[in-house]
Design a protein around this motif. Structure first.
Motif, PDB file in Angstrom:
ATOM      1  N   VAL A   1      -2.991   8.346  -1.391  1.00  0.00           N
ATOM      2  CA  VAL A   1      -3.093   7.587  -2.635  1.00  0.00           C
ATOM      3  C   VAL A   1      -4.218   8.087  -3.539  1.00  0.00           C
ATOM      4  O   VAL A   1      -4.132   7.989  -4.760  1.00  0.00           O
ATOM      5  CB  VAL A   1      -3.233   6.070  -2.362  1.00  0.00           C
ATOM      6  CG1 VAL A   1      -4.623   5.726  -1.840  1.00  0.00           C
ATOM      7  CG2 VAL A   1      -2.891   5.259  -3.595  1.00  0.00           C
ATOM      8  N   SER A   2      -5.248   8.668  -2.973  1.00  0.00           N
ATOM      9  CA  SER A   2      -6.376   9.159  -3.767  1.00  0.00           C
ATOM     10  C   SER A   2      -6.145  10.539  -4.364  1.00  0.00           C
ATOM     11  O   SER A   2      -6.949  11.004  -5.172  1.00  0.00           O
ATOM     12  CB  SER A   2      -7.645   9.201  -2.909  1.00  0.00           C
ATOM     13  OG  SER A   2      -7.978   7.905  -2.484  1.00  0.00           O
TER      14      SER A   2
ATOM     15  N   GLU B   1      -6.249   4.135  -5.947  1.00  0.00           N
ATOM     16  CA  GLU B   1      -4.930   4.087  -6.589  1.00  0.00           C
ATOM     17  C   GLU B   1      -5.074   4.357  -8.085  1.00  0.00           C
ATOM     18  O   GLU B   1      -5.961   3.812  -8.736  1.00  0.00           O
ATOM     19  CB  GLU B   1      -4.296   2.714  -6.362  1.00  0.00           C
ATOM     20  CG  GLU B   1      -2.914   2.579  -6.943  1.00  0.00           C
ATOM     21  CD  GLU B   1      -2.237   1.261  -6.571  1.00  0.00           C
ATOM     22  OE1 GLU B   1      -1.325   0.863  -7.308  1.00  0.00           O
ATOM     23  OE2 GLU B   1      -2.611   0.641  -5.549  1.00  0.00           O
TER      24      GLU B   1
ATOM     25  N   ASN C   1       0.824  -1.210   0.000  1.00  0.00           N
ATOM     26  CA  ASN C   1       0.000   0.000   0.000  1.00  0.00           C
ATOM     27  C   ASN C   1       0.857   1.259   0.000  1.00  0.00           C
ATOM     28  O   ASN C   1       1.969   1.274   0.536  1.00  0.00           O
ATOM     29  CB  ASN C   1      -0.928   0.023   1.214  1.00  0.00           C
ATOM     30  CG  ASN C   1      -2.007  -1.024   1.109  1.00  0.00           C
ATOM     31  OD1 ASN C   1      -2.471  -1.346   0.010  1.00  0.00           O
ATOM     32  ND2 ASN C   1      -2.406  -1.580   2.237  1.00  0.00           N
ATOM     33  N   PHE C   2       0.308   2.328  -0.560  1.00  0.00           N
ATOM     34  CA  PHE C   2       0.980   3.622  -0.638  1.00  0.00           C
ATOM     35  C   PHE C   2       1.486   4.067   0.733  1.00  0.00           C
ATOM     36  O   PHE C   2       2.632   4.501   0.869  1.00  0.00           O
ATOM     37  CB  PHE C   2       0.007   4.659  -1.217  1.00  0.00           C
ATOM     38  CG  PHE C   2       0.528   6.056  -1.202  1.00  0.00           C
ATOM     39  CD1 PHE C   2       1.356   6.513  -2.218  1.00  0.00           C
ATOM     40  CD2 PHE C   2       0.184   6.923  -0.175  1.00  0.00           C
ATOM     41  CE1 PHE C   2       1.839   7.818  -2.207  1.00  0.00           C
ATOM     42  CE2 PHE C   2       0.658   8.224  -0.154  1.00  0.00           C
ATOM     43  CZ  PHE C   2       1.489   8.668  -1.170  1.00  0.00           C
TER      44      PHE C   2
ATOM     45  N   ALA D   1       5.536   3.679  -8.068  1.00  0.00           N
ATOM     46  CA  ALA D   1       4.690   2.483  -8.057  1.00  0.00           C
ATOM     47  C   ALA D   1       5.156   1.554  -9.165  1.00  0.00           C
ATOM     48  O   ALA D   1       5.308   1.971 -10.312  1.00  0.00           O
ATOM     49  CB  ALA D   1       3.235   2.855  -8.270  1.00  0.00           C
TER      50      ALA D   1
ATOM     51  N   ASP E   1       3.929  -1.905 -10.921  1.00  0.00           N
ATOM     52  CA  ASP E   1       2.765  -2.777 -11.019  1.00  0.00           C
ATOM     53  C   ASP E   1       2.999  -3.729 -12.179  1.00  0.00           C
ATOM     54  O   ASP E   1       3.916  -3.543 -12.981  1.00  0.00           O
ATOM     55  CB  ASP E   1       1.501  -1.944 -11.262  1.00  0.00           C
ATOM     56  CG  ASP E   1       0.217  -2.633 -10.816  1.00  0.00           C
ATOM     57  OD1 ASP E   1       0.230  -3.861 -10.606  1.00  0.00           O
ATOM     58  OD2 ASP E   1      -0.799  -1.929 -10.682  1.00  0.00           O
TER      59      ASP E   1
ATOM     60  N   TRP F   1       4.960  -0.096  -3.642  1.00  0.00           N
ATOM     61  CA  TRP F   1       5.293   1.328  -3.578  1.00  0.00           C
ATOM     62  C   TRP F   1       6.658   1.549  -2.941  1.00  0.00           C
ATOM     63  O   TRP F   1       7.015   0.885  -1.965  1.00  0.00           O
ATOM     64  CB  TRP F   1       4.238   2.068  -2.758  1.00  0.00           C
ATOM     65  CG  TRP F   1       2.928   2.187  -3.460  1.00  0.00           C
ATOM     66  CD1 TRP F   1       1.894   1.299  -3.426  1.00  0.00           C
ATOM     67  CD2 TRP F   1       2.516   3.245  -4.314  1.00  0.00           C
ATOM     68  NE1 TRP F   1       0.866   1.750  -4.201  1.00  0.00           N
ATOM     69  CE2 TRP F   1       1.217   2.941  -4.755  1.00  0.00           C
ATOM     70  CE3 TRP F   1       3.129   4.433  -4.738  1.00  0.00           C
ATOM     71  CZ2 TRP F   1       0.506   3.781  -5.610  1.00  0.00           C
ATOM     72  CZ3 TRP F   1       2.427   5.263  -5.583  1.00  0.00           C
ATOM     73  CH2 TRP F   1       1.124   4.945  -6.014  1.00  0.00           C
TER      74      TRP F   1
ATOM     75  N   SER G   1       0.398  -3.840  -7.332  1.00  0.00           N
ATOM     76  CA  SER G   1       1.399  -2.772  -7.174  1.00  0.00           C
ATOM     77  C   SER G   1       2.143  -2.838  -5.846  1.00  0.00           C
ATOM     78  O   SER G   1       1.612  -3.286  -4.834  1.00  0.00           O
ATOM     79  CB  SER G   1       0.728  -1.403  -7.297  1.00  0.00           C
ATOM     80  OG  SER G   1      -0.239  -1.250  -6.273  1.00  0.00           O
TER      81      SER G   1
ATOM     82  N   HIS H   1      -1.459   3.020 -13.346  1.00  0.00           N
ATOM     83  CA  HIS H   1      -0.094   3.381 -13.713  1.00  0.00           C
ATOM     84  C   HIS H   1       0.108   3.147 -15.206  1.00  0.00           C
ATOM     85  O   HIS H   1      -0.187   2.064 -15.714  1.00  0.00           O
ATOM     86  CB  HIS H   1       0.907   2.577 -12.881  1.00  0.00           C
ATOM     87  CG  HIS H   1       0.553   2.567 -11.422  1.00  0.00           C
ATOM     88  ND1 HIS H   1       0.557   3.707 -10.647  1.00  0.00           N
ATOM     89  CD2 HIS H   1       0.129   1.569 -10.613  1.00  0.00           C
ATOM     90  CE1 HIS H   1       0.176   3.407  -9.426  1.00  0.00           C
ATOM     91  NE2 HIS H   1      -0.092   2.107  -9.378  1.00  0.00           N
TER      92      HIS H   1
ATOM     93  N   LYS I   1      -4.177  -3.844  -5.543  1.00  0.00           N
ATOM     94  CA  LYS I   1      -4.394  -2.449  -5.906  1.00  0.00           C
ATOM     95  C   LYS I   1      -5.369  -1.885  -4.887  1.00  0.00           C
ATOM     96  O   LYS I   1      -6.444  -2.457  -4.677  1.00  0.00           O
ATOM     97  CB  LYS I   1      -4.966  -2.339  -7.318  1.00  0.00           C
ATOM     98  CG  LYS I   1      -5.205  -0.910  -7.754  1.00  0.00           C
ATOM     99  CD  LYS I   1      -5.627  -0.844  -9.211  1.00  0.00           C
ATOM    100  CE  LYS I   1      -5.775   0.610  -9.635  1.00  0.00           C
ATOM    101  NZ  LYS I   1      -5.979   0.705 -11.085  1.00  0.00           N
ATOM    102  N   GLU I   2      -4.993  -0.781  -4.243  1.00  0.00           N
ATOM    103  CA  GLU I   2      -5.864  -0.237  -3.197  1.00  0.00           C
ATOM    104  C   GLU I   2      -6.869   0.756  -3.769  1.00  0.00           C
ATOM    105  O   GLU I   2      -6.678   1.303  -4.858  1.00  0.00           O
ATOM    106  CB  GLU I   2      -5.033   0.394  -2.075  1.00  0.00           C
ATOM    107  CG  GLU I   2      -4.158   1.554  -2.483  1.00  0.00           C
ATOM    108  CD  GLU I   2      -3.208   1.969  -1.373  1.00  0.00           C
ATOM    109  OE1 GLU I   2      -3.675   2.346  -0.280  1.00  0.00           O
ATOM    110  OE2 GLU I   2      -1.994   1.917  -1.605  1.00  0.00           O
TER     111      GLU I   2
END
Length: 173
Positions: free
Chosen positions: A81-82, A36, A6-7, A119, A121, A49, A47, A39, A32-33
């Motif tokens: 992350v958002s 996110e 997670n970020f 990131a 992925d 981080w 992903s 990418h 993937k959260e």
């Protein structure tokens, strides 16, 4: 699940000023959260981080050469992350006009003191072993005279010596 899935749990990438750095790991079982970004425009789904704070201003090249799967790579700034700001992203390197290499690479200009998030992925949630390579080239700074020469009085025909102190990127000229 990788520790940096997670970020908010991004692993710290460190490198001495201007010294290349490389890290390796696995994105197997990564997710993937919510919130996110995609990418390099791909939904991904596995992903991991990394975060890195630039100690110099200058050009930075990141790549995933040496990875064992088709990667995507994104570079961001932000604290959530958002709400990230994309700096650069990439899916595949172009080898020549007819071939793709499934490693990813980006080049961007870093600002000293800024924290960047990277990131890695898998294209379409691909996963496996990855390598992240970072190389930074410092932008030369112009010389700045910090100590001016002192006035001197000498008899005509004798020598006078003046010196200055300056800072900047070596060699100064």
């Amino acid at each position: 699940v990788p520790a940096n899935d997670n970020f908010a749990a991004a692993s710290v990438l460190t490198s001495a000023s201007g010294t290349p750095a490389a890290v390796s790991g696995f994105n197997v079982n990564a997710t993937k959260e919510a919130g996110e970004p995609n990418h390099a425009g791909n939904a991904g789904g596995a992903s991991v981080w990394w975060k890195w704070t630039a100690t110099l201003s200058g050009d930075v090249t990141l790549d995933t050469k040496g990875s064992y799967f088709d990667t995507t790579l994104g570079v961001y700034t932000g604290t959530d992350v958002s709400h990230l700001t994309e700096i650069k992203s990439n899916d595949d390197l172009e080898d020549d006009a007819t071939a793709h290499i499934h490693a990813s690479a980006v080049t961007f200009t870093a600002v000293a003191g800024t924290t960047y998030f990277f990131a890695i992925d898998g294209y379409d949630a691909d996963s496996g072993g990855y390598t992240l390579n970072l190389n930074q080239t410092a932008v030369p700074t112009a010389p700045v005279i910090t100590t001016q020469p002192s006035n001197q009085t000498v008899t005509a025909g004798n020598n006078a010596s003046f010196s200055v102190v300056a800072t900047g990127t070596s060699p100064l000229s």
